[in-house]
Design an enzyme around this catalytic site. Sequence first.
Site, PDB file in Angstrom:
ATOM      1  CB  THR A  95      -0.886   0.046   1.258  1.00  0.00           C
ATOM      2  OG1 THR A  95      -0.048   0.331   2.391  1.00  0.00           O
ATOM      3  CG2 THR A  95      -1.610  -1.265   1.499  1.00  0.00           C
ATOM      4  CG  ASP A  96      -0.152   4.922  -1.798  1.00  0.00           C
ATOM      5  OD1 ASP A  96       0.514   4.249  -2.620  1.00  0.00           O
ATOM      6  OD2 ASP A  96      -1.142   5.604  -2.095  1.00  0.00           O
ATOM      7  CB  CYS A  97       0.704   3.728   4.712  1.00  0.00           C
ATOM      8  SG  CYS A  97      -0.760   2.706   4.516  1.00  0.00           S
ATOM      9  CE1 TYR A  98       2.433   0.133   8.021  1.00  0.00           C
ATOM     10  CE2 TYR A  98       0.118   0.000   7.372  1.00  0.00           C
ATOM     11  CZ  TYR A  98       1.086   0.281   8.322  1.00  0.00           C
ATOM     12  OH  TYR A  98       0.720   0.719   9.555  1.00  0.00           O
ATOM     13  N   PRO A  99       4.595  -0.126   1.687  1.00  0.00           N
ATOM     14  CG  PRO A  99       6.241   1.384   1.008  1.00  0.00           C
ATOM     15  CD  PRO A  99       5.410   1.007   2.160  1.00  0.00           C
TER      16      PRO A  99
END
Lengths: 407, 141
Positions: free
Chosen positions: A138-142
């Site tokens: 994700t954007d916060c957890y790439p």
Amino acid sequence: MAYEKTYEEINAKIRRGEAVVVTAEEVIAIVAEKGVEKAAREIDVVTTGTFGPMCSSGAFINFGHSNPRIKMKKVWLNGVEAYSGIAAVDAYIGAAQLPETDPENKVFPGRFTYGGGHVIQDLVAGREIRLEAVAYGTDCYPNKKVDTLITINDVNEAFLFNPRNGYQNYNCAVNLGDRTLYTYMGILKPKLGNASYSSAGQLSPLLNDPHYKTIGLGTKIFLGGGIGYVAWNGTQHHPNVERGENGVPRVPAGTLTVIGDLKQMDPNWLVGLSYVGYGATMAVGLGIPIPILNEEILYYTAVKDEDIFCPVVDYAEGYPYKKPIDLGYVNYRDLKSGRVEINGKMVVSTPQSSYPRAKKIARTLQEWIKQGSFELTQPVAQLPLADAEIDFKSIPERSPNGFTINR
Amino acid sequence: MKDKVVCYFSAAQSEQPIIYRLVKNYDLIVNILKADINPQKEGYLVTELEGERAKYEEGISFLKSLGVIVEPLSETVMWDEDTCIQCGACASFCPTEALSIDRDSMEVSFDNSKCVICEMCLECCPTRAIRLHFEVQGAAR
Ligand code: SF4
Ligand code: SF4
């Protein structure tokens, strides 16, 4: 007026190093000699213990973050999957979980040499564990993948959280069929070839406090070699069952949910187990101190193996297919003697729970309390009691799509 | 008949399809229990051979004719006291009381001299504290 003590009074004695602490085995002879009234004045604490296979055990772990950060979708520890649908880097490893590569019962009976319980034992022993995780990013957890080695010292938190431990009494398992059975009660030889039982009997925590008068939410306990707490009643807690005159349930009854920091536990008291043909699980060491607040509580702790009965259950048809087959009851003195009479036949008994280890736990707890390093806690709430109206439920048979469910 | 044997190999022998021949030419069921072949291709093989008596004996002669040293397997049961959790399950399966429980303390102990290697106890031990140990003499000659 009956004699009463408070938790505060007992703890004050523990702090002064004056508390009289005996094990649930020792108390039997003391009560026989001195009577309940005198013994209740003298004894402050009775310690109990049990060490046996306890399914429904597991641990929560927070791994900390990788760089870049990851929201783990699936996690494996030494190839054994841990449930990670909780948050980004939290997971729960269950004692009964098997590696994906385990051959299971494809070649019957399977060996189940390694599972979640073994992972937990390895963690507690400080061994390196392979941590694998995958994510979708994700954007916060790439980050999408982690594959590394960790030890218990590398994780933020690791705590045992066992939803059902310390079963108050259990079935004595037999096999009326004509082939050998491989069960969670061990190997059961055909035609009443042996009788397997799993309880510490007179040393078992909940059999010494049958009405949960002192064991409740918040009770501080010996857990896995360290300190833990009772967090809740256990799953399948079913206190409203048939009981003997001594208050002791004659069938499986109460259970406990327990919690404790894995980092202070000991691999000798959390042992991964492999049951041929059944699966993997873990032996958990559990010990609970019982404060002798009054005579009634002491009376319960003096319970003897011969006064604790458990039902004999057939695991060929009776248990798996829920067929009511009445095989009567046996007591733990007879079970421990190595032979019990069932259906008019003398049957060899097979223990699953370790009595010597249960005794060692009761003794360890006794030492801790005597030395003043372990004080007692008053529960913050009670467990559901024997007068609770708890139904023992089964999965309903309904048809989500309008089709009939085939058996 | 069925028996367990240890076969000691030298490098030359281990390059031949010995197992294949045992199966194909002598109709034997070969169950490999343990094998250890070193980088120099010397080593041993612990196998269980099963088949008709005549074929079994021919198979063994065949191995010997290749120079493989074939010896009956000597096994012992090992009880690892440190791994054992003293549950007592094994003792109820042991026909000779080699594994026995002291009924007062409920403690389990193992007396090797009473063990007849029936292997009844191996499956029932949940901690795998009981193991079968194959006696293998040194390296291959
Ligand atoms: S191999 Fe047989 S005789 Fe030997 S300890 Fe095991 S059960 Fe007993
Ligand atoms: S079954 Fe295994 S763990 Fe249990 S007493 Fe025997 S050797 Fe020990």
